[in-house]
Motif scaffolding. Sequence first.
Motif, PDB file in Angstrom:
ATOM      1  N   GLU A   4       0.788  -1.115   0.082  1.00  0.00           N
ATOM      2  CA  GLU A   4      -0.068   0.025   0.068  1.00  0.00           C
ATOM      3  C   GLU A   4       0.805   1.314   0.129  1.00  0.00           C
ATOM      4  N   GLY A   5       1.918   1.275   0.748  1.00  0.00           N
ATOM      5  CA  GLY A   5       2.792   2.373   0.879  1.00  0.00           C
ATOM      6  C   GLY A   5       3.535   2.596  -0.418  1.00  0.00           C
ATOM      7  N   ALA A   6       3.948   1.411  -1.122  1.00  0.00           N
ATOM      8  CA  ALA A   6       4.481   1.416  -2.612  1.00  0.00           C
ATOM      9  C   ALA A   6       4.059   1.963  -3.606  1.00  0.00           C
ATOM     10  N   ALA A   7       2.749   1.713  -3.554  1.00  0.00           N
ATOM     11  CA  ALA A   7       1.983   2.214  -4.879  1.00  0.00           C
ATOM     12  C   ALA A   7       2.161   3.781  -5.164  1.00  0.00           C
ATOM     13  N   PRO A   8       2.055   4.623  -4.563  1.00  0.00           N
ATOM     14  CA  PRO A   8       2.290   6.118  -4.760  1.00  0.00           C
ATOM     15  C   PRO A   8       3.685   6.240  -4.850  1.00  0.00           C
ATOM     16  N   LEU A   9       4.542   5.650  -4.591  1.00  0.00           N
ATOM     17  CA  LEU A   9       5.955   5.929  -5.134  1.00  0.00           C
ATOM     18  C   LEU A   9       5.844   5.827  -6.463  1.00  0.00           C
ATOM     19  N   LEU A  10       5.430   5.077  -7.318  1.00  0.00           N
ATOM     20  CA  LEU A  10       5.454   4.966  -8.798  1.00  0.00           C
ATOM     21  C   LEU A  10       4.925   6.081  -9.689  1.00  0.00           C
ATOM     22  N   CYS A  11       4.517   6.986  -8.947  1.00  0.00           N
ATOM     23  CA  CYS A  11       4.208   8.307  -9.543  1.00  0.00           C
ATOM     24  C   CYS A  11       4.757   9.304  -8.771  1.00  0.00           C
ATOM     25  N   ALA A  12       4.011   9.586  -7.377  1.00  0.00           N
ATOM     26  CA  ALA A  12       4.467  10.888  -6.365  1.00  0.00           C
ATOM     27  C   ALA A  12       5.802  10.497  -6.089  1.00  0.00           C
ATOM     28  N   GLY A  13       6.300   9.389  -5.797  1.00  0.00           N
ATOM     29  CA  GLY A  13       7.599   9.222  -5.522  1.00  0.00           C
ATOM     30  C   GLY A  13       8.758   9.622  -6.345  1.00  0.00           C
ATOM     31  N   ILE A  14       8.536   9.100  -7.521  1.00  0.00           N
ATOM     32  CA  ILE A  14       9.642   9.238  -8.710  1.00  0.00           C
ATOM     33  C   ILE A  14       9.615  10.799  -9.078  1.00  0.00           C
ATOM     34  N   THR A  15       8.136  11.567  -8.977  1.00  0.00           N
ATOM     35  CA  THR A  15       8.077  12.806  -9.363  1.00  0.00           C
ATOM     36  C   THR A  15       8.954  13.681  -8.627  1.00  0.00           C
ATOM     37  N   VAL A  16       9.094  13.625  -7.341  1.00  0.00           N
ATOM     38  CA  VAL A  16      10.046  14.568  -6.317  1.00  0.00           C
ATOM     39  C   VAL A  16      11.242  13.762  -6.278  1.00  0.00           C
ATOM     40  N   TYR A  17      11.599  12.582  -6.423  1.00  0.00           N
ATOM     41  CA  TYR A  17      12.857  12.045  -6.240  1.00  0.00           C
ATOM     42  C   TYR A  17      13.699  12.595  -7.665  1.00  0.00           C
ATOM     43  N   SER A  18      13.385  12.577  -8.690  1.00  0.00           N
ATOM     44  CA  SER A  18      13.836  12.963  -9.912  1.00  0.00           C
ATOM     45  C   SER A  18      14.520  14.448  -9.782  1.00  0.00           C
ATOM     46  N   PRO A  19      13.982  15.612  -9.411  1.00  0.00           N
ATOM     47  CA  PRO A  19      14.320  16.812  -9.471  1.00  0.00           C
ATOM     48  C   PRO A  19      15.405  16.847  -8.151  1.00  0.00           C
ATOM     49  N   LEU A  20      15.199  16.058  -6.870  1.00  0.00           N
ATOM     50  CA  LEU A  20      15.747  16.192  -6.107  1.00  0.00           C
ATOM     51  C   LEU A  20      17.284  15.577  -6.195  1.00  0.00           C
ATOM     52  N   ARG A  21      17.285  14.674  -7.169  1.00  0.00           N
ATOM     53  CA  ARG A  21      18.480  14.167  -7.355  1.00  0.00           C
ATOM     54  C   ARG A  21      19.272  15.002  -8.534  1.00  0.00           C
ATOM     55  N   ARG A  22      18.470  15.591  -9.409  1.00  0.00           N
ATOM     56  CA  ARG A  22      18.883  16.295 -10.581  1.00  0.00           C
ATOM     57  C   ARG A  22      19.786  17.547 -10.011  1.00  0.00           C
ATOM     58  N   TRP A  23      18.976  18.421  -9.059  1.00  0.00           N
ATOM     59  CA  TRP A  23      19.322  19.835  -8.737  1.00  0.00           C
ATOM     60  C   TRP A  23      20.087  19.625  -7.374  1.00  0.00           C
ATOM     61  N   GLY A  24      20.402  18.190  -6.869  1.00  0.00           N
ATOM     62  CA  GLY A  24      21.497  17.949  -5.956  1.00  0.00           C
ATOM     63  C   GLY A  24      21.471  18.265  -4.511  1.00  0.00           C
ATOM     64  N   GLU A  68      16.045   2.901  -9.354  1.00  0.00           N
ATOM     65  CA  GLU A  68      16.886   3.600  -8.187  1.00  0.00           C
ATOM     66  C   GLU A  68      16.270   4.357  -6.999  1.00  0.00           C
ATOM     67  N   MET A  69      15.102   4.877  -7.425  1.00  0.00           N
ATOM     68  CA  MET A  69      14.175   5.523  -6.291  1.00  0.00           C
ATOM     69  C   MET A  69      13.842   4.387  -5.191  1.00  0.00           C
ATOM     70  N   LEU A  70      13.315   3.386  -5.840  1.00  0.00           N
ATOM     71  CA  LEU A  70      12.740   2.407  -5.075  1.00  0.00           C
ATOM     72  C   LEU A  70      13.916   1.938  -3.961  1.00  0.00           C
ATOM     73  N   ARG A  71      15.034   1.446  -4.642  1.00  0.00           N
ATOM     74  CA  ARG A  71      16.196   1.152  -3.740  1.00  0.00           C
ATOM     75  C   ARG A  71      16.363   2.256  -2.677  1.00  0.00           C
ATOM     76  N   PHE A  72      16.507   3.530  -3.085  1.00  0.00           N
ATOM     77  CA  PHE A  72      16.605   4.523  -2.073  1.00  0.00           C
ATOM     78  C   PHE A  72      15.679   4.449  -1.073  1.00  0.00           C
ATOM     79  N   CYS A  73      14.583   4.303  -1.427  1.00  0.00           N
ATOM     80  CA  CYS A  73      13.455   4.368  -0.429  1.00  0.00           C
ATOM     81  C   CYS A  73      13.445   3.054   0.661  1.00  0.00           C
ATOM     82  N   ALA A  74      13.820   1.901   0.020  1.00  0.00           N
ATOM     83  CA  ALA A  74      13.909   0.787   0.932  1.00  0.00           C
ATOM     84  C   ALA A  74      15.080   1.015   1.846  1.00  0.00           C
ATOM     85  N   GLU A  75      16.167   1.505   1.316  1.00  0.00           N
ATOM     86  CA  GLU A  75      17.198   1.737   2.225  1.00  0.00           C
ATOM     87  C   GLU A  75      17.083   2.841   3.262  1.00  0.00           C
ATOM     88  N   ASN A  76      16.192   3.752   3.105  1.00  0.00           N
ATOM     89  CA  ASN A  76      15.978   4.858   3.951  1.00  0.00           C
ATOM     90  C   ASN A  76      14.615   4.746   4.642  1.00  0.00           C
TER      91      ASN A  76
END
Length: 347
Positions: free
Chosen positions: A150-170, A300-308
Amino acid sequence: MMTPALSVTAAGGPFVPTTLTRRDLRGDDVHIEIAFTGICHSDLHQVHGEWGDGIFPMVPGHEISGVVSAVGESVSAYRVGDRVGVGVMVNSCGSCEHCLAGRQQFCVEGVVETYNSRDYDGTVTYGGYSRSIVVRESFVHGLPDEIDLEGAAPLLCAGITVYSPLRRWGPVVGKNVAVVGIGGLGHLAVRMAAAMGAEVTAVSRGVGKRADSQRLGATDFLSAESPSDLGGSRNRFDLVLNTVSASLAMDDYLALLRPGGVLVNVGAPGAPISCQPFSLIAGNRAIAGSMIGGTAETREMLRFCAENDISAEVEIVGAKEIESSYRRLRDGEVRYRFVMDATTIGG
């Protein structure tokens, strides 16, 4: 293969029960019994025709988690019983420069989205407000055991939507990041930015989410009932991540940035945004946008979430609650993401 689903027959219309015919398995297909589907704010926009002409009847849902129930003969990455997810994309050309780089969202032939889209053979795609779905292996994501379905489902849109710019702009240790809007996107952005080592400030209307923001990892909180509330934080942040769908007073938010900082929009307001040129020029500031992420970055985002120990905070609803859930979503009454129990569809 027949599967129960919920559809909308016209823009702004009610949800009605229906039955979909999913395609027979091709060699590289994975059949997934859906457990949970996130109710994304973009679903609301699409169902109400707020992003242009939709394809109706429409079955929304692009935050999907579930279990593999069958695989095509050439599938090698997944087996029956595996926990998997599906996000915003289900196909792309696979041969352009962007697809080859794992950034299928920019496919030059046009990415095929999970719903309200047409595949290359002309068939309409129908999403995760259903009991099952068939997706090409390359667009299926294995879900780490550390993240519940249940907690994983929103990561597939909401999670990657915020992870990508956080990674890109560092965000790196010690950098200052402001997250505007503490909702379905923003609560994940706070968690991720904090886990990346940034000093995170949550920006929200009123103070009702102050305690939640601190629990999620924010070290500071700004109320933004009016632009004047932001005046004390000028020239403070390296990155401002805007997750809200409402139009902002851009000049006031650009003023929050340190020289060389960037304001990234992942929310999608219905009206154009504008700013004074000197809001950018005077501090070498920039406005940017970001659109989900490709398959490589999603994994990559899913691994990061699992690790954290990061997953979405959800409220589980049944199929019969879909209309009330949409009303509450529009009114901002969910903390922080609705997910539908797919087993209640057709029940």
